[in-house]
Motif scaffolding. Structure first.
Motif, PDB file in Angstrom:
ATOM      1  N   LEU A  10       7.290   7.433 -17.991  1.00  0.00           N
ATOM      2  CA  LEU A  10       6.706   7.000 -19.220  1.00  0.00           C
ATOM      3  C   LEU A  10       5.874   8.141 -20.054  1.00  0.00           C
ATOM      4  N   ILE A  11       6.311   8.240 -21.273  1.00  0.00           N
ATOM      5  CA  ILE A  11       5.823   9.431 -22.199  1.00  0.00           C
ATOM      6  C   ILE A  11       4.853   8.701 -23.047  1.00  0.00           C
ATOM      7  N   THR A  12       3.713   9.090 -23.208  1.00  0.00           N
ATOM      8  CA  THR A  12       2.568   8.064 -24.034  1.00  0.00           C
ATOM      9  C   THR A  12       2.495   9.104 -25.223  1.00  0.00           C
ATOM     10  N   ALA A  13       2.521   8.588 -26.594  1.00  0.00           N
ATOM     11  CA  ALA A  13       2.426   9.318 -27.818  1.00  0.00           C
ATOM     12  C   ALA A  13       2.264   8.369 -28.660  1.00  0.00           C
ATOM     13  N   ARG A  14       0.842   8.481 -29.128  1.00  0.00           N
ATOM     14  CA  ARG A  14       0.471   7.650 -30.428  1.00  0.00           C
ATOM     15  C   ARG A  14       0.526   8.380 -31.590  1.00  0.00           C
ATOM     16  N   GLY A  15       0.413   7.624 -32.756  1.00  0.00           N
ATOM     17  CA  GLY A  15       0.722   8.378 -33.887  1.00  0.00           C
ATOM     18  C   GLY A  15      -0.692   8.926 -34.365  1.00  0.00           C
ATOM     19  N   GLY A  16      -1.774   8.629 -34.208  1.00  0.00           N
ATOM     20  CA  GLY A  16      -2.968   9.116 -34.578  1.00  0.00           C
ATOM     21  C   GLY A  16      -3.577  10.090 -33.923  1.00  0.00           C
ATOM     22  N   SER A  17      -4.079  11.179 -34.580  1.00  0.00           N
ATOM     23  CA  SER A  17      -4.653  12.546 -33.808  1.00  0.00           C
ATOM     24  C   SER A  17      -5.580  13.068 -34.935  1.00  0.00           C
ATOM     25  N   GLN A  99      10.524  -8.607 -17.978  1.00  0.00           N
ATOM     26  CA  GLN A  99      12.108  -8.418 -17.938  1.00  0.00           C
ATOM     27  C   GLN A  99      12.730  -8.283 -16.878  1.00  0.00           C
ATOM     28  N   ASN A 100      11.965  -8.687 -15.736  1.00  0.00           N
ATOM     29  CA  ASN A 100      12.437  -8.602 -14.543  1.00  0.00           C
ATOM     30  C   ASN A 100      12.746  -7.340 -14.034  1.00  0.00           C
ATOM     31  N   ASP A 101      12.139  -6.281 -14.597  1.00  0.00           N
ATOM     32  CA  ASP A 101      12.515  -4.876 -14.329  1.00  0.00           C
ATOM     33  C   ASP A 101      11.459  -4.147 -13.715  1.00  0.00           C
ATOM     34  N   GLU A 102      11.736  -4.158 -12.223  1.00  0.00           N
ATOM     35  CA  GLU A 102      10.353  -3.565 -11.512  1.00  0.00           C
ATOM     36  C   GLU A 102      10.702  -2.063 -10.784  1.00  0.00           C
ATOM     37  N   TYR A 103       9.795  -1.244 -10.609  1.00  0.00           N
ATOM     38  CA  TYR A 103       9.815   0.134 -10.307  1.00  0.00           C
ATOM     39  C   TYR A 103       9.133   0.298  -9.258  1.00  0.00           C
ATOM     40  N   ASP A 104       9.169   1.147  -8.146  1.00  0.00           N
ATOM     41  CA  ASP A 104       8.606   1.560  -7.140  1.00  0.00           C
ATOM     42  C   ASP A 104       7.352   2.616  -7.433  1.00  0.00           C
ATOM     43  N   TYR A 105       7.695   3.623  -8.334  1.00  0.00           N
ATOM     44  CA  TYR A 105       6.863   4.544  -8.804  1.00  0.00           C
ATOM     45  C   TYR A 105       6.984   4.809 -10.233  1.00  0.00           C
ATOM     46  N   LEU A 106       5.830   5.026 -10.912  1.00  0.00           N
ATOM     47  CA  LEU A 106       5.883   5.622 -12.294  1.00  0.00           C
ATOM     48  C   LEU A 106       5.205   7.027 -12.205  1.00  0.00           C
ATOM     49  N   VAL A 107       6.065   7.997 -13.195  1.00  0.00           N
ATOM     50  CA  VAL A 107       5.924   9.050 -13.436  1.00  0.00           C
ATOM     51  C   VAL A 107       5.089   9.105 -14.925  1.00  0.00           C
ATOM     52  N   LEU A 108       4.018   9.610 -15.274  1.00  0.00           N
ATOM     53  CA  LEU A 108       3.391   9.753 -16.550  1.00  0.00           C
ATOM     54  C   LEU A 108       3.268  10.969 -16.979  1.00  0.00           C
ATOM     55  N   LEU A 109       4.007  11.347 -18.069  1.00  0.00           N
ATOM     56  CA  LEU A 109       4.244  12.594 -18.722  1.00  0.00           C
ATOM     57  C   LEU A 109       3.601  12.726 -19.911  1.00  0.00           C
ATOM     58  N   GLN A 110       2.782  13.527 -20.258  1.00  0.00           N
ATOM     59  CA  GLN A 110       2.004  13.715 -21.512  1.00  0.00           C
ATOM     60  C   GLN A 110       2.719  14.739 -22.383  1.00  0.00           C
ATOM     61  N   PRO A 111       3.112  14.413 -23.563  1.00  0.00           N
ATOM     62  CA  PRO A 111       3.754  15.295 -24.713  1.00  0.00           C
ATOM     63  C   PRO A 111       2.807  16.525 -24.794  1.00  0.00           C
ATOM     64  N   THR A 112       1.623  16.358 -24.775  1.00  0.00           N
ATOM     65  CA  THR A 112       0.683  17.487 -24.902  1.00  0.00           C
ATOM     66  C   THR A 112       0.617  18.535 -23.935  1.00  0.00           C
ATOM     67  N   SER A 113       1.332  18.452 -22.861  1.00  0.00           N
ATOM     68  CA  SER A 113       1.588  19.629 -21.835  1.00  0.00           C
ATOM     69  C   SER A 113       2.943  19.700 -21.686  1.00  0.00           C
ATOM     70  N   PRO A 114       3.582  20.416 -22.308  1.00  0.00           N
ATOM     71  CA  PRO A 114       4.914  20.839 -22.495  1.00  0.00           C
ATOM     72  C   PRO A 114       5.411  22.046 -21.745  1.00  0.00           C
ATOM     73  N   LEU A 115       4.304  22.704 -20.980  1.00  0.00           N
ATOM     74  CA  LEU A 115       4.382  23.874 -20.157  1.00  0.00           C
ATOM     75  C   LEU A 115       4.801  23.477 -18.861  1.00  0.00           C
ATOM     76  N   ARG A 116       6.151  22.960 -18.721  1.00  0.00           N
ATOM     77  CA  ARG A 116       6.451  22.388 -17.284  1.00  0.00           C
ATOM     78  C   ARG A 116       7.358  23.600 -16.967  1.00  0.00           C
TER      79      ARG A 116
END
Length: 244
Positions: A10-17, A99-116
């Protein structure tokens, strides 16, 4: 999927900044900022889906253009300055559960940290899932190189310096201090059931994923953006000092 476990990114990115308006789609070396994180996620073979949560239609269109899914728009109350990141994550999980769509793990990735690094997401997943018997979540952290907590000061009501942690230091060298770490938005991972129960990635059994010094930047303002862009440019040009 990795080791039989389903994984949602999941990549979280709101419009306001306020610090840097429009930062999530601001061009960074020719690509929108969010595109760097989307491409890094799509490059990881362990991720079953790469989804962007946003309230902004322009961000949504940009994200889809770079290959991410945007199956919903985040409600306005989850796109304010006061909205908590964990509530955004739980909203996405609730959407997929309906949606009956379940997952075992969630990975949160912040777009403000692109230095991967190319391998960071995969290595972090391997570390957590292979240690699933003793840990439930993982947070990327960097060792503090300046401003160690033991040296941090505050200004009291009389305008005098006082130790922030309550213990005065005298001629203390940084080399004599135990390492201290700060979390960065490179990668956060949790078992979904624990995330729903505890509502945090900082759980009792959380593994550290230690990142390199050059990765210690999160884009909140133009200064962060400028430094991050310079580092990315050095990496793309093959500067070995930024290849660790």
């Amino acid at each position: 999927m990795f080791a039989g476990k389903t994984i949602l990114a999941l990549i979280t990115a709101r419009g306001g900044s306020k610090g840097l308006p429009g930062k999530n789609i601001r061009p960074l070396l020719g690509k929108p900022l969010i595109a760097w994180t989307i491409e890094q996620a799509l490059d990881c073979p362990y991720l079953d889906r790469v989804v962007v949560s946003t309230d902004d239609r322009e961000i949504a269109e940009t994200a889809r253009g770079f290959g991410a899914e945007v199956p919903f728009l985040r409600p306005p109350e989850l796109a304010t300055d006061e909205a908590k990141s964990i509530d955004v994550v739980l909203h996405a999980l609730d959407y997929f559960a309906q949606q009956n769509d379940e997952y075992d793990y969630l990975v949160l990735l912040q777009p403000t940290s692109p230095l991967r690094r190319k391998e960071d997401i995969g290595r972090a997943l391997e570390l957590l899932i292979r240690n699933a018997a003793r840990a439930d979540s993982l947070v990327s952290v960097g060792e503090i190189s300046h401003g160690h907590p033991a040296m941090v000061q505050k200004i009291d009501d009389e305008g005098l310096l006082q130790p922030f942690l309550g213990q005065r230091i005298t001629a203390l060298r940084r080399q004599d201090l135990s390492p201290a770490y700060v979390p960065y938005g490179v990668v956060f991972i949790s078992k979904v059931d624990k995330l729903k129960l505890l509502k945090t990635f900082y759980q009792e059994k959380t593994l550290p994923y230690v990142i390199q010094r050059w990765q210690h930047y999160e884009i909140d303002d133009i200064y962060d953006f400028t430094v991050t862009e310079a580092i990315l440019k050095q990496r793309l040009e093959g500067n070995h000092e930024f290849s660790g």
